[in-house]
Design a protein around this motif. Sequence first.
Motif, PDB file in Angstrom:
ATOM      1  N   ASP A   1      42.223  47.850  49.404  1.00  0.00           N
ATOM      2  CA  ASP A   1      41.039  48.646  49.057  1.00  0.00           C
ATOM      3  C   ASP A   1      41.361  49.958  48.340  1.00  0.00           C
ATOM      4  N   PRO A   2      42.254  49.936  47.356  1.00  0.00           N
ATOM      5  CA  PRO A   2      42.521  51.176  46.624  1.00  0.00           C
ATOM      6  C   PRO A   2      41.454  51.424  45.557  1.00  0.00           C
ATOM      7  N   ASP A   3      41.217  52.689  45.276  1.00  0.00           N
ATOM      8  CA  ASP A   3      40.407  53.033  44.105  1.00  0.00           C
ATOM      9  C   ASP A   3      41.178  52.689  42.835  1.00  0.00           C
TER      10      ASP A   3
ATOM     11  N   GLU B   1      50.282  37.543  36.000  1.00  0.00           N
ATOM     12  CA  GLU B   1      49.344  36.749  36.779  1.00  0.00           C
ATOM     13  C   GLU B   1      49.463  37.051  38.274  1.00  0.00           C
ATOM     14  N   GLY B   2      50.683  37.246  38.751  1.00  0.00           N
ATOM     15  CA  GLY B   2      50.878  37.607  40.155  1.00  0.00           C
ATOM     16  C   GLY B   2      50.287  38.956  40.484  1.00  0.00           C
ATOM     17  N   ALA B   3      50.496  39.926  39.596  1.00  0.00           N
ATOM     18  CA  ALA B   3      49.962  41.264  39.825  1.00  0.00           C
ATOM     19  C   ALA B   3      48.443  41.259  39.860  1.00  0.00           C
ATOM     20  N   LEU B   4      47.821  40.499  38.963  1.00  0.00           N
ATOM     21  CA  LEU B   4      46.362  40.431  38.943  1.00  0.00           C
ATOM     22  C   LEU B   4      45.826  39.695  40.169  1.00  0.00           C
ATOM     23  N   ALA B   5      46.556  38.676  40.626  1.00  0.00           N
ATOM     24  CA  ALA B   5      46.146  37.980  41.845  1.00  0.00           C
ATOM     25  C   ALA B   5      46.226  38.913  43.045  1.00  0.00           C
ATOM     26  N   MET B   6      47.280  39.724  43.109  1.00  0.00           N
ATOM     27  CA  MET B   6      47.399  40.661  44.213  1.00  0.00           C
ATOM     28  C   MET B   6      46.294  41.714  44.151  1.00  0.00           C
ATOM     29  N   ALA B   7      45.986  42.194  42.948  1.00  0.00           N
ATOM     30  CA  ALA B   7      44.912  43.180  42.798  1.00  0.00           C
ATOM     31  C   ALA B   7      43.590  42.613  43.296  1.00  0.00           C
ATOM     32  N   ALA B   8      43.334  41.351  42.990  1.00  0.00           N
ATOM     33  CA  ALA B   8      42.095  40.717  43.448  1.00  0.00           C
ATOM     34  C   ALA B   8      42.082  40.588  44.967  1.00  0.00           C
ATOM     35  N   GLU B   9      43.222  40.187  45.533  1.00  0.00           N
ATOM     36  CA  GLU B   9      43.313  40.051  46.986  1.00  0.00           C
ATOM     37  C   GLU B   9      43.112  41.393  47.685  1.00  0.00           C
ATOM     38  N   LEU B  10      43.661  42.461  47.093  1.00  0.00           N
ATOM     39  CA  LEU B  10      43.561  43.786  47.702  1.00  0.00           C
ATOM     40  C   LEU B  10      42.213  44.441  47.441  1.00  0.00           C
TER      41      LEU B  10
END
Length: 297
Positions: free
Chosen positions: A190-192, A232-241
Amino acid sequence: MRVTLLGTGDTTGTPTVGCECDTCTEARARGVERSRFSVHIENERTDESVLIDLSPDFRQQFLMWDVPLPDAAVVTHIHFDHLDGLGNAYRVFDSLPVYAANEVDPATGESVAETVRRKYDYLDRVAVHDVTPEDPIEVCGLELTLVPVEHPPLLCYGLVVVDPETGAKLSLSGDTSYDVPADSRERLRDPDLFLADAIVPAALCERHPLGGSDHDESGVPQSFGTKHMTREGALAMAAELDADVTRLVHTAHYYPAEEAFEEPLAVDGEQYRLDASGVTRLDTATETTTESGPMTD
């Protein structure tokens, strides 16, 4: 808090010295850079600032961008592109507290804090403070928490920065593969603003000696080798977070030129204000990265 991305590149930066690939050529034509990684965080309430990692490009970064010299620094791990700028403390600072993890690394036999203390023992202006990972500390009026990530063979840490007055939250993945521990993911959540390591697009994993790893359900590698996330991994993590705003950093010049300047790849000089109302972008910077030769991380 005001967050300035001083350095958004990998270990060689973009443009890379001596490289005439399409991406480096285009970066020069656009007048944009991705120097070695570093992030400046200013607590505008207290008029203090903290520097996350000390890039070898420290001097040029502080000459280029309108930010004050930091009152403190944090070191996430001991790779040269995150640490060797500390030598600039000589004659630049009267004193500089540096915060680093106290966990002993089996690969080196000492903690990040001990390595920094030993390597820069000649800098009497630098005072190294041991930090226990996952335990919040207060630095420059902000709450900072180092969180373990995966960057073998060395111990490495992401970072959570919270303004206790406004609740604004910045999360940095640190140099890491997609295989970030669950407890660390929960702290990063949940980061800004999320700054995520995304060294190359997943399609380039075939050029790494180890290939890709941490494949998703469609078989797309979310890690490049074992040390860094793919785009793709970074964007997946951003979506998860559930990140409100994501910028991809620590990117290499191996991105094809037609992808290297697209959102959400960051470039040096981007600046954001995080407060109770969310994230505001303050700068007008553009974006960068490249492609060439045998690839390792």
